[in-house]
Design a protein around this motif. Structure first.
Motif, PDB file in Angstrom:
ATOM      1  N   LEU A 116     -26.833 -15.463  53.031  1.00  0.00           N
ATOM      2  CA  LEU A 116     -25.390 -15.236  53.091  1.00  0.00           C
ATOM      3  C   LEU A 116     -25.025 -14.011  53.918  1.00  0.00           C
ATOM      4  CD1 LEU A 116     -24.262 -16.174  49.469  1.00  0.00           C
ATOM      5  CD2 LEU A 116     -24.465 -17.618  51.497  1.00  0.00           C
ATOM      6  N   GLY A 117     -26.026 -13.298  54.416  1.00  0.00           N
ATOM      7  CA  GLY A 117     -25.762 -12.229  55.372  1.00  0.00           C
ATOM      8  C   GLY A 117     -25.130 -12.763  56.645  1.00  0.00           C
ATOM      9  N   THR A 118     -25.277 -14.066  56.863  1.00  0.00           N
ATOM     10  CA  THR A 118     -24.612 -14.704  58.003  1.00  0.00           C
ATOM     11  C   THR A 118     -23.102 -14.495  57.934  1.00  0.00           C
ATOM     12  OG1 THR A 118     -26.344 -16.397  58.038  1.00  0.00           O
ATOM     13  CG2 THR A 118     -24.331 -16.890  59.236  1.00  0.00           C
ATOM     14  N   TYR A 119     -22.556 -14.431  56.725  1.00  0.00           N
ATOM     15  CA  TYR A 119     -21.119 -14.211  56.563  1.00  0.00           C
ATOM     16  C   TYR A 119     -20.703 -12.859  57.131  1.00  0.00           C
ATOM     17  CZ  TYR A 119     -20.017 -18.334  53.771  1.00  0.00           C
ATOM     18  OH  TYR A 119     -19.788 -19.616  53.368  1.00  0.00           O
ATOM     19  N   VAL A 120     -21.534 -11.850  56.970  1.00  0.00           N
ATOM     20  CA  VAL A 120     -21.203 -10.523  57.494  1.00  0.00           C
ATOM     21  C   VAL A 120     -21.084 -10.578  59.012  1.00  0.00           C
ATOM     22  CG1 VAL A 120     -22.001  -8.136  57.722  1.00  0.00           C
ATOM     23  CG2 VAL A 120     -22.274  -9.341  55.549  1.00  0.00           C
ATOM     24  N   LYS A 131     -24.208 -20.444  67.736  1.00  0.00           N
ATOM     25  CA  LYS A 131     -24.795 -21.350  66.767  1.00  0.00           C
ATOM     26  C   LYS A 131     -25.430 -20.519  65.663  1.00  0.00           C
ATOM     27  CE  LYS A 131     -27.483 -25.649  66.919  1.00  0.00           C
ATOM     28  NZ  LYS A 131     -28.316 -26.511  67.803  1.00  0.00           N
ATOM     29  N   ALA A 132     -25.338 -20.976  64.412  1.00  0.00           N
ATOM     30  CA  ALA A 132     -25.839 -20.176  63.303  1.00  0.00           C
ATOM     31  C   ALA A 132     -26.308 -21.057  62.160  1.00  0.00           C
ATOM     32  CB  ALA A 132     -24.752 -19.221  62.796  1.00  0.00           C
ATOM     33  N   ALA A 133     -27.093 -20.454  61.276  1.00  0.00           N
ATOM     34  CA  ALA A 133     -27.559 -21.114  60.055  1.00  0.00           C
ATOM     35  C   ALA A 133     -27.136 -20.284  58.862  1.00  0.00           C
ATOM     36  CB  ALA A 133     -29.083 -21.269  60.066  1.00  0.00           C
ATOM     37  N   THR A 134     -27.013 -20.937  57.717  1.00  0.00           N
ATOM     38  CA  THR A 134     -26.774 -20.220  56.474  1.00  0.00           C
ATOM     39  C   THR A 134     -27.309 -21.076  55.332  1.00  0.00           C
ATOM     40  OG1 THR A 134     -25.138 -18.950  55.204  1.00  0.00           O
ATOM     41  CG2 THR A 134     -24.456 -21.143  55.973  1.00  0.00           C
ATOM     42  N   HIS A 135     -27.187 -20.579  54.115  1.00  0.00           N
ATOM     43  CA  HIS A 135     -27.709 -21.310  52.960  1.00  0.00           C
ATOM     44  C   HIS A 135     -27.072 -22.693  52.885  1.00  0.00           C
ATOM     45  CE1 HIS A 135     -28.598 -22.395  48.820  1.00  0.00           C
ATOM     46  NE2 HIS A 135     -29.428 -21.374  48.738  1.00  0.00           N
ATOM     47  N   GLU A 139     -22.994 -24.316  53.669  1.00  0.00           N
ATOM     48  CA  GLU A 139     -22.796 -24.744  55.054  1.00  0.00           C
ATOM     49  C   GLU A 139     -21.398 -25.305  55.302  1.00  0.00           C
ATOM     50  OE1 GLU A 139     -27.297 -26.001  56.449  1.00  0.00           O
ATOM     51  OE2 GLU A 139     -26.038 -27.459  55.398  1.00  0.00           O
ATOM     52  N   LYS A 140     -20.958 -26.205  54.433  1.00  0.00           N
ATOM     53  CA  LYS A 140     -19.647 -26.824  54.632  1.00  0.00           C
ATOM     54  C   LYS A 140     -18.537 -25.784  54.536  1.00  0.00           C
ATOM     55  CE  LYS A 140     -16.643 -30.526  52.932  1.00  0.00           C
ATOM     56  NZ  LYS A 140     -16.471 -31.603  51.929  1.00  0.00           N
ATOM     57  N   GLN A 141     -18.628 -24.908  53.534  1.00  0.00           N
ATOM     58  CA  GLN A 141     -17.629 -23.854  53.373  1.00  0.00           C
ATOM     59  C   GLN A 141     -17.615 -22.944  54.598  1.00  0.00           C
ATOM     60  OE1 GLN A 141     -17.856 -21.400  49.754  1.00  0.00           O
ATOM     61  NE2 GLN A 141     -17.461 -19.604  51.030  1.00  0.00           N
ATOM     62  N   PHE A 142     -18.808 -22.573  55.060  1.00  0.00           N
ATOM     63  CA  PHE A 142     -18.916 -21.681  56.214  1.00  0.00           C
ATOM     64  C   PHE A 142     -18.285 -22.320  57.444  1.00  0.00           C
ATOM     65  CE2 PHE A 142     -20.832 -19.764  59.899  1.00  0.00           C
ATOM     66  CZ  PHE A 142     -20.982 -18.436  59.564  1.00  0.00           C
ATOM     67  N   ALA A 143     -18.578 -23.607  57.671  1.00  0.00           N
ATOM     68  CA  ALA A 143     -18.036 -24.302  58.842  1.00  0.00           C
ATOM     69  C   ALA A 143     -16.516 -24.350  58.811  1.00  0.00           C
ATOM     70  CB  ALA A 143     -18.623 -25.708  58.912  1.00  0.00           C
ATOM     71  N   VAL A 158     -31.844 -19.832  63.146  1.00  0.00           N
ATOM     72  CA  VAL A 158     -31.312 -20.104  64.482  1.00  0.00           C
ATOM     73  C   VAL A 158     -31.281 -18.808  65.265  1.00  0.00           C
ATOM     74  CG1 VAL A 158     -29.267 -20.792  65.800  1.00  0.00           C
ATOM     75  CG2 VAL A 158     -29.895 -22.056  63.731  1.00  0.00           C
ATOM     76  N   GLU A 159     -31.788 -18.844  66.476  1.00  0.00           N
ATOM     77  CA  GLU A 159     -31.722 -17.692  67.378  1.00  0.00           C
ATOM     78  C   GLU A 159     -30.785 -18.042  68.521  1.00  0.00           C
ATOM     79  OE1 GLU A 159     -34.721 -14.661  69.791  1.00  0.00           O
ATOM     80  OE2 GLU A 159     -35.505 -16.514  68.914  1.00  0.00           O
ATOM     81  N   ASP A 160     -29.739 -17.266  68.675  1.00  0.00           N
ATOM     82  CA  ASP A 160     -28.771 -17.472  69.743  1.00  0.00           C
ATOM     83  C   ASP A 160     -28.544 -16.130  70.422  1.00  0.00           C
ATOM     84  OD1 ASP A 160     -26.656 -18.052  71.432  1.00  0.00           O
ATOM     85  OD2 ASP A 160     -25.646 -19.358  69.997  1.00  0.00           O
ATOM     86  N   GLY A 161     -29.214 -15.936  71.547  1.00  0.00           N
ATOM     87  CA  GLY A 161     -29.159 -14.636  72.196  1.00  0.00           C
ATOM     88  C   GLY A 161     -29.861 -13.598  71.349  1.00  0.00           C
ATOM     89  N   ASN A 162     -29.189 -12.474  71.107  1.00  0.00           N
ATOM     90  CA  ASN A 162     -29.796 -11.416  70.280  1.00  0.00           C
ATOM     91  C   ASN A 162     -29.354 -11.509  68.817  1.00  0.00           C
ATOM     92  OD1 ASN A 162     -27.196 -10.680  71.229  1.00  0.00           O
ATOM     93  ND2 ASN A 162     -27.551  -8.543  70.698  1.00  0.00           N
ATOM     94  N   ILE A 163     -28.736 -12.648  68.452  1.00  0.00           N
ATOM     95  CA  ILE A 163     -28.319 -12.868  67.068  1.00  0.00           C
ATOM     96  C   ILE A 163     -29.239 -13.908  66.437  1.00  0.00           C
ATOM     97  CG2 ILE A 163     -26.451 -13.615  65.552  1.00  0.00           C
ATOM     98  CD1 ILE A 163     -25.759 -11.067  66.985  1.00  0.00           C
ATOM     99  N   ILE A 164     -29.793 -13.576  65.272  1.00  0.00           N
ATOM    100  CA  ILE A 164     -30.648 -14.509  64.546  1.00  0.00           C
ATOM    101  C   ILE A 164     -30.082 -14.671  63.142  1.00  0.00           C
ATOM    102  CG2 ILE A 164     -33.001 -15.065  63.828  1.00  0.00           C
ATOM    103  CD1 ILE A 164     -34.029 -13.037  65.824  1.00  0.00           C
ATOM    104  N   THR A 165     -29.926 -15.915  62.706  1.00  0.00           N
ATOM    105  CA  THR A 165     -29.419 -16.183  61.355  1.00  0.00           C
ATOM    106  C   THR A 165     -30.369 -17.143  60.656  1.00  0.00           C
ATOM    107  OG1 THR A 165     -28.008 -17.930  62.287  1.00  0.00           O
ATOM    108  CG2 THR A 165     -26.991 -15.777  61.888  1.00  0.00           C
ATOM    109  N   SER A 166     -30.401 -17.052  59.327  1.00  0.00           N
ATOM    110  CA  SER A 166     -31.318 -17.916  58.586  1.00  0.00           C
ATOM    111  C   SER A 166     -30.615 -18.573  57.416  1.00  0.00           C
ATOM    112  CB  SER A 166     -32.514 -17.117  58.074  1.00  0.00           C
ATOM    113  OG  SER A 166     -32.225 -16.509  56.824  1.00  0.00           O
TER     114      SER A 166
END
Length: 325
Positions: A116-120, A131-135, A139-143, A158-166
């Motif tokens: 959920l650090g993806t939210y930050v 492009k990003a990943a989260t729990h 996923e639906k709420q985040f989208a 997901v790695e998109d440039g210098n941003i990595i999300t899990s």
């Protein structure tokens, strides 16, 4: 000498700044701390530090607290910034944290949002157009909450440039190992994986390994009877017309009632059930792939492999290697 240690023995460790937020999750914080700390061969690879917006005691969940000695100014000297968690997906971050993260991303530093650090990162605006990943459960709420970010549903990371999300917690480990491998090679990443006692490499594109709920029974007794019959005879072939006839309904009525009862169309449910059986057989039996495909009711081994890969992003053989008891 361990392969990978030929990078340089005089290297300066990369500083990994790990964010500690109020009401933090102890387990989520510990994942990057261990991956970039105790799991490494020595301290020449990474230097993990904990930071918050203010130094001092930060209270977490389950009676945990952490004394944090670094504030946002420490990000100036960080090479990697990790946001391991966020306790409230509806609560925006502070303007100070948002400003700091945007300043650091412009310096092309690696910024990781785990679970959920993806939210930050999204609240910071760092995921716009990315492009990003989260729990999986969010996923639906985040989208819906961040429509300008492309959610990779079910990806481990997901790695998109210098941003990595899990994705969720275990995927956070995969994400950290992915970065270790990029920085120092496979041998060092494998060493870290052995210390954590986890598989050394899972591709980010693999699906989150979910034990997706399968309806055992519904409120419709005729549908229940059909589900039970099919489960006991998966190897048989089933047409939509035959299933409708079995429960004494027209095709149209059956399709509507089945979806109301299970949340899926009849053929989606049947494919899901066959995959559920196959996955369990791969984990708990020594049956060959061909035998499992036949028992599950797939028309051929090839169609079984295609369906399995479409659903889980790995081959049946790889699934067995990872999860067999």
């Amino acid at each position: 000498m361990d392969a990978g240690q030929n990078v340089t023995l005089n290297r300066s460790p990369k500083t990994v700044a790990i964010y500690v937020m109020a009401n933090f999750s102890p387990f989520h914080i510990s994942v990057p701390v261990m991956a970039f700390g105790a799991a490494m061969p020595d301290k020449t690879y990474y230097k993990p530090i904990l930071f918050s917006e203010k130094t001092g005691i930060v209270e977490g969940q389950d009676a945990f607290s952490i004394k944090v000695e670094h504030d946002l100014k420490s990000l100036d000297d960080a090479d990697i910034i990790v946001i391991p968690y966020w306790p409230d997906t509806e609560q925006p971050i502070s303007s100070d944290l948002k400003t700091s993260l945007n300043n650091e991303v412009r310096k092309n530093k690696i910024i990781m949002g785990l679970c959920l650090g993806t939210y930050v990162l999204a609240f910071s605006g760092l995921l716009k157009g990315k492009k990003a990943a989260t729990h999986w459960a969010y996923e639906k709420q985040f989208a819906e909450q961040f429509p300008d970010t492309e959610v990779d549903f079910n990806a481990l990371y997901v790695e998109d440039g210098n941003i990595i999300t899990s994705a969720g917690t275990a995927a956070g480990i995969d994400c950290c190992l992915h970065l270790i491998r990029k920085n120092y090679g496979g041998a060092i990443a494998n060493h870290a994986a052995r210390m954590i006692v986890t598989p050394p490499h899972r591709e980010g594109g693999q699906a989150q390994y979910l034990a997706t709920p399968v309806p055992i029974s519904t409120s419709d007794q005729r549908i229940n009877s059909l589900l039970e019959t099919i489960r006991k005879n998966l190897a048989s072939s089933y047409s939509l017309d035959a299933m409708a006839k079995n429960v004494g309904m027209s095709r149209r009525t059956f399709t509507r009632r089945f979806h109301q009862a299970t949340g899926r169309s009849p053929m989606e449910w049947l494919n899901h059930e066959r995959l559920h059986f196959s996955r369990h057989a791969l984990e708990t039996t020594k049956l060959s792939i061909e035998e499992i495909a036949q028992l599950a009711g797939f028309p051929s081994t090839q169609s079984f492999r295609r369906s399995f890969i479409d659903a889980f992003k790995v081959t049946p053989t790889k699934w067995r290697q990872t999860f067999s008891i």
